[in-house]
Write a protein that holds these residues in place. Structure first.
Motif, PDB file in Angstrom:
ATOM      1  N   HIS A 108      42.974 -55.303  -4.525  1.00  0.00           N
ATOM      2  CA  HIS A 108      42.339 -56.574  -4.844  1.00  0.00           C
ATOM      3  C   HIS A 108      43.465 -57.549  -5.172  1.00  0.00           C
ATOM      4  O   HIS A 108      44.626 -57.168  -5.290  1.00  0.00           O
ATOM      5  CB  HIS A 108      41.391 -56.416  -6.035  1.00  0.00           C
ATOM      6  CG  HIS A 108      41.995 -55.629  -7.150  1.00  0.00           C
ATOM      7  ND1 HIS A 108      41.862 -54.251  -7.246  1.00  0.00           N
ATOM      8  CD2 HIS A 108      42.783 -55.993  -8.195  1.00  0.00           C
ATOM      9  CE1 HIS A 108      42.516 -53.816  -8.299  1.00  0.00           C
ATOM     10  NE2 HIS A 108      43.088 -54.854  -8.903  1.00  0.00           N
ATOM     11  N   LEU A 164      46.048 -59.821  -7.118  1.00  0.00           N
ATOM     12  CA  LEU A 164      46.706 -59.859  -8.414  1.00  0.00           C
ATOM     13  C   LEU A 164      47.519 -61.145  -8.522  1.00  0.00           C
ATOM     14  O   LEU A 164      48.069 -61.629  -7.521  1.00  0.00           O
ATOM     15  CB  LEU A 164      47.632 -58.653  -8.597  1.00  0.00           C
ATOM     16  CG  LEU A 164      46.972 -57.294  -8.816  1.00  0.00           C
ATOM     17  CD1 LEU A 164      48.040 -56.217  -8.974  1.00  0.00           C
ATOM     18  CD2 LEU A 164      46.061 -57.304 -10.038  1.00  0.00           C
ATOM     19  N   GLY A 212      44.103 -59.766 -12.850  1.00  0.00           N
ATOM     20  CA  GLY A 212      43.185 -59.467 -11.762  1.00  0.00           C
ATOM     21  C   GLY A 212      42.103 -60.522 -11.663  1.00  0.00           C
ATOM     22  O   GLY A 212      42.367 -61.726 -11.766  1.00  0.00           O
ATOM     23  N   SER A 213      40.852 -60.072 -11.496  1.00  0.00           N
ATOM     24  CA  SER A 213      39.740 -61.007 -11.400  1.00  0.00           C
ATOM     25  C   SER A 213      39.524 -61.700 -12.741  1.00  0.00           C
ATOM     26  O   SER A 213      39.531 -61.058 -13.786  1.00  0.00           O
ATOM     27  CB  SER A 213      38.459 -60.268 -10.993  1.00  0.00           C
ATOM     28  OG  SER A 213      38.669 -59.553  -9.794  1.00  0.00           O
ATOM     29  N   ASN A 266      38.319 -56.318 -11.967  1.00  0.00           N
ATOM     30  CA  ASN A 266      39.675 -55.794 -11.920  1.00  0.00           C
ATOM     31  C   ASN A 266      40.528 -56.584 -12.904  1.00  0.00           C
ATOM     32  O   ASN A 266      40.635 -57.804 -12.818  1.00  0.00           O
ATOM     33  CB  ASN A 266      40.245 -55.929 -10.504  1.00  0.00           C
ATOM     34  CG  ASN A 266      39.401 -55.195  -9.479  1.00  0.00           C
ATOM     35  OD1 ASN A 266      39.191 -54.001  -9.591  1.00  0.00           O
ATOM     36  ND2 ASN A 266      38.902 -55.910  -8.490  1.00  0.00           N
ATOM     37  N   GLY A 269      43.939 -56.010 -13.790  1.00  0.00           N
ATOM     38  CA  GLY A 269      45.390 -56.055 -13.652  1.00  0.00           C
ATOM     39  C   GLY A 269      46.070 -55.216 -14.711  1.00  0.00           C
ATOM     40  O   GLY A 269      45.504 -54.249 -15.227  1.00  0.00           O
ATOM     41  N   THR A 323      47.296 -50.999 -13.416  1.00  0.00           N
ATOM     42  CA  THR A 323      46.039 -51.674 -13.113  1.00  0.00           C
ATOM     43  C   THR A 323      44.891 -50.992 -13.857  1.00  0.00           C
ATOM     44  O   THR A 323      44.950 -49.804 -14.190  1.00  0.00           O
ATOM     45  CB  THR A 323      45.721 -51.646 -11.602  1.00  0.00           C
ATOM     46  OG1 THR A 323      45.520 -50.290 -11.177  1.00  0.00           O
ATOM     47  CG2 THR A 323      46.850 -52.265 -10.799  1.00  0.00           C
ATOM     48  N   SER A 339      40.408 -51.130 -13.775  1.00  0.00           N
ATOM     49  CA  SER A 339      39.151 -51.666 -13.227  1.00  0.00           C
ATOM     50  C   SER A 339      37.984 -51.094 -14.025  1.00  0.00           C
ATOM     51  O   SER A 339      38.035 -49.956 -14.491  1.00  0.00           O
ATOM     52  CB  SER A 339      38.992 -51.295 -11.748  1.00  0.00           C
ATOM     53  OG  SER A 339      40.053 -51.816 -10.984  1.00  0.00           O
TER      54      SER A 339
END
Length: 249
Positions: A125, A127, A156-157, A182, A184, A215, A217
């Motif tokens: 995804h 970053l 992330g998101s 997500n 990160g 990471t 999630s």
């Protein structure tokens, strides 16, 4: 952490050996070439660096395996809401990750510089790294070896995304009507390279680096009466990076 330190020390030792060879080459070049470009080069002040890199490494891929009864029928009826996936098969696939970063900083002298940067990268995804860097250049001449230490956090998101059906490469592997985010994680990125001047205000850089990226999630499924299930997945990613950059001073 021990592995990261060993890799960093290996990069420093390799660059030091290379720097000695380049120093001899520069000494020979000074005898034959006009060095006026170096007399005009700024060795103190603001710098901007734009870099594009490719990150190479093995990623563990988890395949969802549909379970069938010996007679060939699916183990779960269509009306059953239970996941129709058995234990997964795993294997390693080579992945190539594009990375683009922009750094702004300050050169204290011809050797030392420090800055902060941001970037955009595509792993499983997107970053968005935010990092600080400390840069050391052995000398600021026709061919200039350098070493860089970068560290920070890749985001992330920034918001949760809802999925009607979601296939994951980690347990629970398959979910319906759920949310995924997500987050990160921390990053560490030692780098070595060679800097070649284009003119008195810019340089072309070629880099080799090691990238360690954490990471995390989370997947969440909500039920009635404020009940929910949540799954968390953490992973440490290690990559070899090859890059090219332009530095303006």
């Amino acid at each position: 952490m021990k592995k990261i330190c060993l890799i960093t020390l290996s990069l420093v030792f390799t660059l030091s050996s290379f720097a000695q060879s380049v120093n001899e080459l520069n000494s020979n070049l000074k005898k034959d070439e006009n060095q006026s470009i170096f007399n005009k080069r700024k060795s103190k002040g603001y710098y901007n660096l734009m870099q594009f890199s490719l990150l190479f490494g093995n990623k563990q891929v988890t395949d969802q395996v549909i379970y069938y009864q010996p007679n060939g029928y699916d183990a779960y009826p269509i009306t059953d809401i239970a996941p129709r996936y058995a234990q997964p098969n795993t294997h390693n696939d080579l992945t190539v990750i594009p990375s683009f970063t922009i750094t702004n900083g300050y050169m204290f002298n011809e050797h030392w510089a420090a800055g902060v940067g941001v970037g955009f990268e595509v792993f499983d995804h997107n970053l968005y790294p935010l990092f600080a860097e400390l840069r050391y250049t052995f000398w600021d001449e026709k061919i200039s070896p350098f070493i860089v230490l970068r560290g920070g956090h890749s985001f992330g998101s920034f918001k949760t995304k809802h999925y009607d059906e979601l296939n994951l490469d980690w347990s629970p592997y398959y979910l319906t009507d759920c949310d995924l985010r997500n987050h990160g994680g921390l990053m560490f990125n030692p780098e070595v390279g060679v800097k070649v001047p284009l003119n008195e205000n810019s340089d072309l850089l070629f880099t080799v680096a090691y990238r360690h990226q954490k990471t995390k999630s989370t997947a969440r499924k909500d039920y009635d009466n404020n009940q929910f299930d949540e799954w968390e997945h953490k992973e440490d990613l290690n990559r070899l990076s090859l890059g090219v950059a332009i530095m303006f001073r």
